[in-house]
Write a protein that holds these residues in place. Structure first.
Motif, PDB file in Angstrom:
ATOM      1  N   GLY A  26      -3.847 -12.247  27.522  1.00 59.12           N
ATOM      2  CA  GLY A  26      -5.076 -12.884  28.169  1.00 59.12           C
ATOM      3  C   GLY A  26      -4.623 -14.204  28.242  1.00 59.12           C
ATOM      4  N   GLY A  27      -3.910 -14.840  27.442  1.00 55.74           N
ATOM      5  CA  GLY A  27      -3.473 -16.286  27.372  1.00 55.74           C
ATOM      6  C   GLY A  27      -4.580 -17.100  26.689  1.00 55.74           C
ATOM      7  N   ALA A  28      -5.234 -18.146  27.132  1.00 52.21           N
ATOM      8  CA  ALA A  28      -6.084 -19.035  26.243  1.00 52.21           C
ATOM      9  C   ALA A  28      -7.288 -18.537  26.151  1.00 52.21           C
ATOM     10  CB  ALA A  28      -6.119 -20.406  27.027  1.00 52.21           C
ATOM     11  N   ILE A  29      -7.799 -17.275  25.565  1.00 53.15           N
ATOM     12  CA  ILE A  29      -8.857 -16.782  25.228  1.00 53.15           C
ATOM     13  C   ILE A  29      -9.104 -16.893  23.496  1.00 53.15           C
ATOM     14  CG2 ILE A  29     -10.370 -14.510  25.041  1.00 53.15           C
ATOM     15  CD1 ILE A  29      -8.515 -13.773  27.794  1.00 53.15           C
ATOM     16  N   THR A  30     -10.235 -17.057  23.213  1.00 52.42           N
ATOM     17  CA  THR A  30     -10.363 -17.031  21.854  1.00 52.42           C
ATOM     18  C   THR A  30     -11.836 -15.795  21.227  1.00 52.42           C
ATOM     19  OG1 THR A  30     -11.248 -18.392  19.934  1.00 52.42           O
ATOM     20  CG2 THR A  30     -12.089 -19.002  21.956  1.00 52.42           C
ATOM     21  N   SER A  31     -11.664 -15.701  20.290  1.00 50.25           N
ATOM     22  CA  SER A  31     -12.740 -14.792  19.783  1.00 50.25           C
ATOM     23  C   SER A  31     -13.769 -15.766  18.910  1.00 50.25           C
ATOM     24  CB  SER A  31     -12.204 -13.634  18.942  1.00 50.25           C
ATOM     25  OG  SER A  31     -11.526 -14.072  17.857  1.00 50.25           O
ATOM     26  N   ASP A  32     -13.510 -16.912  18.925  1.00 49.01           N
ATOM     27  CA  ASP A  32     -14.331 -17.655  17.984  1.00 49.01           C
ATOM     28  C   ASP A  32     -14.801 -19.091  18.455  1.00 49.01           C
ATOM     29  OD1 ASP A  32     -13.660 -16.148  15.586  1.00 49.01           O
ATOM     30  OD2 ASP A  32     -11.653 -17.093  15.777  1.00 49.01           O
ATOM     31  N   ALA A  33     -15.582 -18.774  19.959  1.00 51.65           N
ATOM     32  CA  ALA A  33     -15.907 -19.858  20.507  1.00 51.65           C
ATOM     33  C   ALA A  33     -17.028 -20.609  19.808  1.00 51.65           C
ATOM     34  CB  ALA A  33     -16.116 -19.633  22.019  1.00 51.65           C
ATOM     35  N   CYS A 410     -24.367 -16.191   5.233  1.00 51.21           N
ATOM     36  CA  CYS A 410     -23.169 -16.894   5.856  1.00 51.21           C
ATOM     37  C   CYS A 410     -22.566 -15.849   6.727  1.00 51.21           C
ATOM     38  CB  CYS A 410     -22.279 -17.414   4.923  1.00 51.21           C
ATOM     39  SG  CYS A 410     -22.930 -19.033   4.200  1.00 51.21           S
ATOM     40  N   GLY A 411     -22.313 -14.555   6.192  1.00 51.16           N
ATOM     41  CA  GLY A 411     -21.741 -13.572   7.070  1.00 51.16           C
ATOM     42  C   GLY A 411     -22.350 -13.219   8.551  1.00 51.16           C
ATOM     43  N   THR A 412     -23.747 -13.202   8.181  1.00 44.55           N
ATOM     44  CA  THR A 412     -24.671 -12.785   9.400  1.00 44.55           C
ATOM     45  C   THR A 412     -24.370 -13.832  10.533  1.00 44.55           C
ATOM     46  OG1 THR A 412     -26.163 -11.431   8.247  1.00 44.55           O
ATOM     47  CG2 THR A 412     -26.872 -12.311  10.391  1.00 44.55           C
ATOM     48  N   ILE A 413     -24.389 -15.259  10.094  1.00 43.14           N
ATOM     49  CA  ILE A 413     -24.302 -16.523  10.969  1.00 43.14           C
ATOM     50  C   ILE A 413     -22.998 -16.214  11.824  1.00 43.14           C
ATOM     51  CG2 ILE A 413     -24.009 -18.816  11.171  1.00 43.14           C
ATOM     52  CD1 ILE A 413     -26.127 -19.027   8.813  1.00 43.14           C
ATOM     53  N   ARG A 414     -21.964 -15.978  10.842  1.00 42.76           N
ATOM     54  CA  ARG A 414     -20.715 -15.795  11.449  1.00 42.76           C
ATOM     55  C   ARG A 414     -20.370 -14.805  12.542  1.00 42.76           C
ATOM     56  NH1 ARG A 414     -17.331 -13.557   7.194  1.00 42.76           N
ATOM     57  NH2 ARG A 414     -16.846 -15.676   6.409  1.00 42.76           N
ATOM     58  N   ARG A 415     -21.017 -13.689  12.016  1.00 48.55           N
ATOM     59  CA  ARG A 415     -20.917 -12.553  12.980  1.00 48.55           C
ATOM     60  C   ARG A 415     -21.928 -12.633  14.384  1.00 48.55           C
ATOM     61  NH1 ARG A 415     -23.016  -9.074  10.145  1.00 48.55           N
ATOM     62  NH2 ARG A 415     -25.193  -8.880  10.901  1.00 48.55           N
ATOM     63  N   LYS A 416     -23.026 -13.153  14.134  1.00 45.07           N
ATOM     64  CA  LYS A 416     -23.784 -13.333  15.396  1.00 45.07           C
ATOM     65  C   LYS A 416     -23.594 -14.821  16.151  1.00 45.07           C
ATOM     66  CE  LYS A 416     -27.502 -10.366  13.516  1.00 45.07           C
ATOM     67  NZ  LYS A 416     -28.813 -10.191  13.325  1.00 45.07           N
ATOM     68  N   LEU A 417     -23.065 -15.566  15.573  1.00 40.51           N
ATOM     69  CA  LEU A 417     -22.989 -17.071  16.180  1.00 40.51           C
ATOM     70  C   LEU A 417     -21.568 -17.662  16.306  1.00 40.51           C
ATOM     71  CD1 LEU A 417     -25.199 -18.840  17.217  1.00 40.51           C
ATOM     72  CD2 LEU A 417     -25.055 -20.259  15.139  1.00 40.51           C
ATOM     73  N   PHE A 418     -20.676 -17.379  15.690  1.00 38.32           N
ATOM     74  CA  PHE A 418     -19.289 -17.852  15.796  1.00 38.32           C
ATOM     75  C   PHE A 418     -18.363 -17.049  16.404  1.00 38.32           C
ATOM     76  CE2 PHE A 418     -20.323 -19.985  11.491  1.00 38.32           C
ATOM     77  CZ  PHE A 418     -21.289 -20.904  11.908  1.00 38.32           C
ATOM     78  N   LYS A 419     -18.585 -15.637  16.130  1.00 36.16           N
ATOM     79  CA  LYS A 419     -17.685 -14.551  16.766  1.00 36.16           C
ATOM     80  C   LYS A 419     -18.186 -14.514  18.341  1.00 36.16           C
ATOM     81  CE  LYS A 419     -14.798 -14.129  13.322  1.00 36.16           C
ATOM     82  NZ  LYS A 419     -13.625 -14.456  13.467  1.00 36.16           N
ATOM     83  N   ILE A 420     -17.709 -15.372  19.038  1.00 33.55           N
ATOM     84  CA  ILE A 420     -18.020 -15.254  20.617  1.00 33.55           C
ATOM     85  C   ILE A 420     -16.880 -15.314  21.458  1.00 33.55           C
ATOM     86  CG2 ILE A 420     -19.473 -16.105  22.581  1.00 33.55           C
ATOM     87  CD1 ILE A 420     -21.438 -17.486  20.580  1.00 33.55           C
ATOM     88  N   GLY A 421     -16.673 -14.223  22.108  1.00 29.16           N
ATOM     89  CA  GLY A 421     -15.220 -14.498  23.109  1.00 29.16           C
ATOM     90  C   GLY A 421     -15.470 -15.393  24.126  1.00 29.16           C
ATOM     91  N   ALA A 422     -14.332 -16.184  24.461  1.00 29.75           N
ATOM     92  CA  ALA A 422     -14.486 -17.065  25.294  1.00 29.75           C
ATOM     93  C   ALA A 422     -12.988 -17.247  26.328  1.00 29.75           C
ATOM     94  CB  ALA A 422     -14.845 -18.447  24.960  1.00 29.75           C
TER      95      ALA A 422
END
Length: 455
Positions: A26-33, A410-422
């Motif tokens: 996919g090229g320049a795609i991140t799972s941590d937007a 911290c784990g919930t914040i990571r899963r719900k807020l940091f792990k966003i695909g872009a």
């Protein structure tokens, strides 16, 4: 931004008459937007740059591609995002989010990524207090320890009248032959015995120790250091130290009494102590048998041990009968206001919340990933994990108070807020992260962004 993609195709069956396939091309795609919020939170706190200032780089500047600040930030952000292993960074060094967080979209050398791989990061983790021919990055442990307290002090906009410091030890199981490895009978494993100090959600100290010591070993030195730094900024704030019975030691209690620090500690029960509440236990037993429910009485008295204490101290006993058996508990304190029930149930028992903070550090942020050979390197790993906790807690405090994640781990914040695909597109004027439209927490993200934009 160059990327390396795999053309291998993965088949997932059919939907209707269409094949479902996937591949890492996919090229320049991140799972941590969502980590862009971490970068915004770091700006008012200044955590990464100030932590990097605790290191001294003796490498030749003309040969350096990745500055210490880049390495430190990469390690802290990586742990916050769930990447505890240095090996992960051999791929993450090409992730556009890591590049943006480092403020470096392109490397200065050909065939080099914007941020570092595992080998360069390993040099950071193996840094020593004094640089050597083969370890040219050095760090100052006292400066790092001081930074935790400084960040705690700066997190308060108003001067608190009173703070409670929680201190506790926990196990850090080891599965190799690391330096300082000992077997601990209580935890029934080979482990380290790190010492933590919290004030509410704020982490003030994370000290790695071998396991062949008393739980309270070194506590006087840690508390003295922290209290001195706090009082330099807040001279009139009342400080209360809270801990379980493992810290009810003459050295620590005597230091607190000599330095105007109040304390409330658990006190290990023994036959003499139980004998003082025999009548109260009998009353609780009678009430419990009549009502079929747990019953408790409280007794307040002055107490001294036969040999180990230098003076008499206030002890509060809880004489409880529950589930058909006695359950006596004791605390020792310098606090003079409040009856026994209030001091035990409302003040002392609240220390259990600290255990949740330790779990966040160890489970969510990999503070127990101490698998390098030396204690110094493992201590540095513990500090990186602890700084990742401080950064996420800062994000929670600055950006999430008006959201459903205000009290999330911290784990919930990571899963719900940091792990966003872009999908990432880079033009002359803009770097755009086109985040997943179906993200269920985009409203929380927007609220957090507004809060950080004005922080």
């Amino acid at each position: 931004m160059p990327t390396e993609c795999s053309a291998e195709r993965f088949d997932f069956g059919l939907v209707g008459r269409r094949e479902v396939v996937g591949s890492f091309d996919g090229g320049a795609i991140t799972s941590d937007a969502g980590a862009l919020l971490l970068g915004m939170a770091d700006r008012p706190i200044g955590l990464v740059d100030r932590l990097a200032a605790c290191f001294t780089d003796y490498r030749r500047p003309e040969l350096i591609e990745h500055r210490v600040a880049t390495l430190v930030g990469q390690r802290v952000f990586g742990i916050a995002l769930g990447y505890e292993d240095l090996n992960d960074h051999d791929e993450l060094r090409r992730d556009p989010v890591m590049a943006v967080l480092a403020g470096k979209l392109e490397a200065g050398r050909a065939n080099c990524a914007p941020v570092a791989g595992k080998s360069t990061l390993n040099r950071l983790e193996l840094s020593r207090e004094t640089a050597t021919r083969y370890h040219k990055i050095a760090h100052d442990p006292s400066a790092i320890e001081s930074l935790f307290v400084t960040l705690f002090l700066e997190a308060h906009q108003t001067l608190p009248e009173e703070i409670i410091l929680d201190i506790d030890a926990t196990d850090d199981p080891l599965h190799g032959h690391q330096e300082g490895r000992f077997f601990h009978g209580y935890y029934d494993c080979y482990c380290y015995l790190p010492l933590y100090v919290f004030c509410g959600r704020h982490l003030l100290a994370a000290k790695l120790r071998p396991a062949n010591i008393d739980a309270a070993a070194g506590a006087v030195q840690e508390i003295a250091r922290i209290v001195t730094q706090i009082r330099a900024r807040w001279p009139h704030t009342r400080i209360i130290l809270r801990a379980d019975s493992g810290f009810a030691r003459e050295a620590l209690m005597g230091w607190c009494e000599a330095n105007a620090v109040d304390y409330i500690f658990g006190l290990a029960r023994n036959a003499r102590l139980k004998g003082t509440i025999a009548a109260e236990l009998g009353e609780a037993q009678q009430e419990s048998q009549q009502t079929g429910k747990p019953a408790r009485r409280f007794k307040d008295f002055t107490w001294s041990t036969l040999k180990s204490w230098s003076r008499e101290r206030r002890v509060i006993a809880k004489a409880e009968w529950t589930r058909g058996e006695e359950n006596p508990r004791f605390i020792v304190t310098t606090l003079t206001k409040g009856d026994g029930r209030h001091l035990y149930e409302d003040i002392y028992c609240a220390r259990g919340e600290m255990e949740n903070r330790i779990k966040e550090c160890q489970i969510d942020l990999f503070a127990d990933r101490t698998s390098t050979a030396t204690m110094a390197a493992n201590q540095l790993r513990l500090w990186f994990a602890s700084m990742a906790y401080v950064l996420i807690d800062g994000t929670r405090r600055l950006a999430l108070q008006a959201t459903d994640l205000a009290d999330a781990t911290c784990g919930t914040i990571r899963r719900k807020l940091f792990k966003i695909g872009a999908l990432v597109t880079i033009s002359v004027r803009r770097i755009k992260f086109a985040m997943a439209s179906g993200c269920p927490y985009k409203a929380v993200f927007a609220t957090a962004h507004r809060a950080l934009d004005t922080a």
